[in-house]
Design a protein around this motif. Structure first.
Motif, PDB file in Angstrom:
ATOM      1  N   ARG A   1      -0.117  10.183   3.934  1.00 58.05           N
ATOM      2  CA  ARG A   1       1.016   9.501   3.286  1.00 58.05           C
ATOM      3  C   ARG A   1       0.525   8.630   2.144  1.00 58.05           C
ATOM      4  NH1 ARG A   1      -0.048   7.812   8.174  1.00 58.05           N
ATOM      5  NH2 ARG A   1       1.428   9.267   9.086  1.00 58.05           N
ATOM      6  N   ALA A   2       1.494   8.112   1.363  1.00 55.56           N
ATOM      7  CA  ALA A   2       1.172   7.376   0.137  1.00 55.56           C
ATOM      8  C   ALA A   2       0.165   6.258   0.383  1.00 55.56           C
ATOM      9  CB  ALA A   2       2.454   6.813  -0.477  1.00 55.56           C
ATOM     10  N   SER A   3       0.345   5.483   1.462  1.00 60.15           N
ATOM     11  CA  SER A   3      -0.532   4.330   1.688  1.00 60.15           C
ATOM     12  C   SER A   3      -1.983   4.757   1.951  1.00 60.15           C
ATOM     13  CB  SER A   3      -0.002   3.484   2.847  1.00 60.15           C
ATOM     14  OG  SER A   3       0.073   4.274   4.013  1.00 60.15           O
ATOM     15  N   ASP A   4      -2.185   5.999   2.406  1.00 63.63           N
ATOM     16  CA  ASP A   4      -3.547   6.480   2.680  1.00 63.63           C
ATOM     17  C   ASP A   4      -4.367   6.660   1.397  1.00 63.63           C
ATOM     18  OD1 ASP A   4      -3.161   6.605   5.434  1.00 63.63           O
ATOM     19  OD2 ASP A   4      -2.481   8.700   5.381  1.00 63.63           O
ATOM     20  N   VAL A   5      -3.690   6.866   0.265  1.00 64.80           N
ATOM     21  CA  VAL A   5      -4.423   7.123  -0.981  1.00 64.80           C
ATOM     22  C   VAL A   5      -5.261   5.901  -1.364  1.00 64.80           C
ATOM     23  CG1 VAL A   5      -4.222   7.792  -3.425  1.00 64.80           C
ATOM     24  CG2 VAL A   5      -2.673   8.783  -1.733  1.00 64.80           C
ATOM     25  N   ASP A   6      -4.783   4.708  -0.993  1.00 67.12           N
ATOM     26  CA  ASP A   6      -5.541   3.485  -1.303  1.00 67.12           C
ATOM     27  C   ASP A   6      -6.888   3.430  -0.592  1.00 67.12           C
ATOM     28  OD1 ASP A   6      -3.483   2.640  -2.892  1.00 67.12           O
ATOM     29  OD2 ASP A   6      -2.472   1.554  -1.265  1.00 67.12           O
ATOM     30  N   ARG A   7      -7.016   4.177   0.493  1.00 65.98           N
ATOM     31  CA  ARG A   7      -8.310   4.217   1.193  1.00 65.98           C
ATOM     32  C   ARG A   7      -9.362   4.959   0.386  1.00 65.98           C
ATOM     33  NH1 ARG A   7      -6.346   7.394   5.842  1.00 65.98           N
ATOM     34  NH2 ARG A   7      -8.562   7.658   6.248  1.00 65.98           N
ATOM     35  N   LEU A   8      -8.910   5.651  -0.654  1.00 67.49           N
ATOM     36  CA  LEU A   8      -9.830   6.406  -1.504  1.00 67.49           C
ATOM     37  C   LEU A   8     -10.030   5.609  -2.796  1.00 67.49           C
ATOM     38  CD1 LEU A   8     -11.072   9.312  -1.199  1.00 67.49           C
ATOM     39  CD2 LEU A   8      -9.234  10.081  -2.700  1.00 67.49           C
ATOM     40  N   ARG A   9     -10.862   4.567  -2.734  1.00 71.52           N
ATOM     41  CA  ARG A   9     -10.989   3.746  -3.937  1.00 71.52           C
ATOM     42  C   ARG A   9     -11.754   4.528  -5.014  1.00 71.52           C
ATOM     43  NH1 ARG A   9     -16.111   2.276  -4.506  1.00 71.52           N
ATOM     44  NH2 ARG A   9     -17.365   1.798  -2.676  1.00 71.52           N
ATOM     45  N   PRO A  10     -11.570   4.142  -6.295  1.00 72.43           N
ATOM     46  CA  PRO A  10     -12.230   4.881  -7.377  1.00 72.43           C
ATOM     47  C   PRO A  10     -13.756   4.885  -7.203  1.00 72.43           C
ATOM     48  CG  PRO A  10     -10.539   3.440  -8.261  1.00 72.43           C
ATOM     49  CD  PRO A  10     -10.666   3.101  -6.804  1.00 72.43           C
ATOM     50  N   LEU A  11     -14.360   6.004  -7.530  1.00 67.76           N
ATOM     51  CA  LEU A  11     -15.813   6.162  -7.426  1.00 67.76           C
ATOM     52  C   LEU A  11     -16.488   5.498  -8.625  1.00 67.76           C
ATOM     53  CD1 LEU A  11     -18.085   7.880  -5.810  1.00 67.76           C
ATOM     54  CD2 LEU A  11     -17.917   9.440  -7.752  1.00 67.76           C
ATOM     55  N   THR A  12     -17.592   4.783  -8.362  1.00 77.16           N
ATOM     56  CA  THR A  12     -18.417   4.267  -9.461  1.00 77.16           C
ATOM     57  C   THR A  12     -19.792   4.932  -9.377  1.00 77.16           C
ATOM     58  OG1 THR A  12     -19.424   2.458  -8.213  1.00 77.16           O
ATOM     59  CG2 THR A  12     -17.288   2.003  -9.246  1.00 77.16           C
ATOM     60  N   ALA A  13     -20.521   4.894 -10.484  1.00 80.08           N
ATOM     61  CA  ALA A  13     -21.856   5.508 -10.515  1.00 80.08           C
ATOM     62  C   ALA A  13     -22.771   4.864  -9.467  1.00 80.08           C
ATOM     63  CB  ALA A  13     -22.457   5.393 -11.910  1.00 80.08           C
TER      64      ALA A  13
END
Ligand code: CP3
Length: 346
Positions: free
Chosen positions: A103-115
């Motif tokens: 669900r939508a709230s789960d996407v926040d668990r995937l924080r942006p990747l950094t090098a």
């Protein structure tokens, strides 16, 4: 572009190489006794996190076969693992997720990747590049947004992709937000591999063939297109290969996302691909990995048939149509490699 890696990079540009370049998906893997010795037990992600080990595994098939490209020993789930999504690769099963993304709230668990999250991958690339001969290319790779999403959403390998399809068809906004996040992550992951010394990259959309063509166009293609466009901007000297399994019905759609090289499995003939996509199309493939298990005679006959199908076109990188199977005899794969290298390039 480095002056070395000439045969591989020449072919990706459709320029005539001195010999047909060859490498194999999953060339570093369980079919090699030296891999099984070094890898031991434990999660593959632990081996990937150790640059000396990952670099050595990457180099093993280059030493054994004399292939024209090394493919970084890594996995498509490395970025999601690195941002703490809670994913592991279970031996004999594949990627498994503790709490699937539904669900939508789960996407926040995937924080942006950094090098910084994947600094060990840059370190591995640098170690490999330092060891590799100049005329051998180093390939980086990433999972395409759809294929990575399918693991995060299903929670484990799937035959039906039912949760993934349910999400795209019931909550299109969340789906596109997820795909944008995975596009950012794949672009960051690929660019850092190239900046550390990889020459080219492959984007694996292994399971996109599960989608009908209109679904692919609506839910996936815009994101894959923006990923290839980002790579053309950030890494213009590094060609990209696009690959999926069972994607004959998506051939035109894959090409339209902007890769410089089209990876084919054994279901699509090289002749047919060039008839449909244009004679200047650069292709990679496409020996059926199952035929390599059928003994040297069958494997060599089938490899020759792939070369005949290509008919001396300069834009061909020889490969299997999917990964090397664990039961493969390294002697047979060595004989296939020699056959390809000795074949005339007209
Ligand atoms: O090609 C290479 O030699 C480079 C290494 C590579 C691995 N994974 C290492 C690996 C590459 C290119 C991948 C990509 C990958 N990972 C894909 C796309 C390619 C494809 O097969 O379509 C996918 C779908 C994954 C996810 C994944 N990781 C699966 C399905 C598995 C197999 C699980 C199993 O044990 O059968 C893995 C684990 C994995 N990744 C292995 C290797 C060599 C084998 C298991 C191990 O040694 O622990």
């Amino acid at each position: 572009m480095r002056s070395g890696a000439t045969n591989f990079l020449a072919a990706t540009a459709g320029k005539r190489p001195d010999r047909t370049p060859v490498w194999y998906m999953r060339q570093a893997g369980r079919h090699l006794p030296e891999y099984r010795r070094l890898r031991g037990d434990g999660s593959i992600l632990e081996a990937i996190a150790r640059p000396e080990v990952a670099a050595e595994i990457t180099l093993q098939p280059v030493r054994r076969y004399g292939v024209d490209a090394a493919v970084l020993f890594s996995d498509i789930v490395v970025p999601a693992h690195a941002v703490g999504f809670g994913i592991d690769v279970r031996p004999g099963v594949g990627p498994v997720v503790e709490e699937p993304l539904r669900r939508a709230s789960d996407v926040d668990r995937l924080r942006p990747l950094t090098a910084d999250d994947v600094a060990h991958v840059s370190d591995t690339v640098k170690l490999v590049r330092a060891e590799l001969d100049d005329d051998v290319a180093l390939l980086g790779f990433a999972g395409a947004p759809f294929t990575v999403a399918s693991y995060l959403v299903e929670g484990r390998p799937s035959r039906t992709y039912e949760h993934t399809k349910a999400l795209m068809h019931t909550d299109e906004r969340t789906w596109h937000t997820l795909m944008e996040r995975l596009t950012q992550s794949a672009a960051t992951f690929l660019a850092l591999q190239i900046e550390a010394g990889a020459d080219a990259f492959q984007l694996f959309d292994s399971w996109a063939g599960a989608l009908a063509q209109p679904e692919y166009e609506r839910f996936v293609a815009p994101h894959t297109r923006s990923l290839f466009a980002a790579m053309e901007r950030r890494c213009p000297d590094s060609p990209g290969i696009h690959f999926g399994v069972g994607c004959d019905h998506l051939l035109e759609a894959f090409k339209a996302t902007g890769p410089r090289v089209m990876g084919l499995d054994w279901r699509t003939s090289i002749t047919d691909a060039r008839t449909r996509l244009g004679d200047d199309t650069v292709v990679q493939g496409n020996l059926d990995p199952a035929l390599v298990l059928a003994g040297a005679d069958v494997a060599l006959g089938a490899a020759q048939a792939v070369l005949d199908d290509n008919a001396g076109h300069p834009g061909h990188i020889f490969n299997l149509g999917h990964g090397v199977l664990p039961g493969t005899d390294p002697g047979v794969l060595a004989a296939v490699t020699d056959l390809v290298h000795e074949a005339d390039v007209r």
